[in-house]
Write a protein that holds these residues in place. Sequence first.
Motif, PDB file in Angstrom:
ATOM      1  N   SER A  28       4.764  59.449 -36.817  1.00  0.00           N
ATOM      2  CA  SER A  28       3.932  58.888 -35.768  1.00  0.00           C
ATOM      3  C   SER A  28       3.118  57.701 -36.290  1.00  0.00           C
ATOM      4  O   SER A  28       2.616  57.721 -37.408  1.00  0.00           O
ATOM      5  N   LYS A  29       2.980  56.696 -35.453  1.00  0.00           N
ATOM      6  CA  LYS A  29       2.227  55.509 -35.822  1.00  0.00           C
ATOM      7  C   LYS A  29       0.721  55.757 -35.776  1.00  0.00           C
ATOM      8  O   LYS A  29      -0.010  55.263 -36.596  1.00  0.00           O
ATOM      9  N   ARG A  30       0.298  56.514 -34.751  1.00  0.00           N
ATOM     10  CA  ARG A  30      -1.139  56.688 -34.542  1.00  0.00           C
ATOM     11  C   ARG A  30      -1.452  58.108 -34.092  1.00  0.00           C
ATOM     12  O   ARG A  30      -0.613  58.795 -33.543  1.00  0.00           O
TER      13      ARG A  30
ATOM     14  N   GLU B  41       1.079  60.123 -31.429  1.00  0.00           N
ATOM     15  CA  GLU B  41       1.508  59.165 -30.411  1.00  0.00           C
ATOM     16  C   GLU B  41       2.994  59.345 -30.094  1.00  0.00           C
ATOM     17  O   GLU B  41       3.394  59.279 -28.921  1.00  0.00           O
ATOM     18  N   ASP B  42       3.811  59.599 -31.117  1.00  0.00           N
ATOM     19  CA  ASP B  42       5.246  59.794 -30.899  1.00  0.00           C
ATOM     20  C   ASP B  42       5.523  61.009 -30.013  1.00  0.00           C
ATOM     21  O   ASP B  42       6.442  60.992 -29.196  1.00  0.00           O
TER      22      ASP B  42
END
Length: 65
Positions: free
Chosen positions: A2-4, A46-47
């Motif tokens: 996940s990015k965030r 976020e993903d």
Amino acid sequence: MSKRFLRLPQVMEATGMRRSAIYAGMEHGDFPKSFQIGTRAVAWAEDDIDAWKRAKLEAAGKEFA
């Protein structure tokens, strides 16, 4: 990966759902689970939220942008 991490207000904005609906969905297994990021703080990947939105749109016959 996940990015965030998204906090509850960001998840509410991204999904259009209220807090109670998010937590009810988590309890019923219909929404991604949050995870502990601090003593009194939780977040969602976020993903995971994007995948949930994608599945909802695909079920409705729409495309995920």
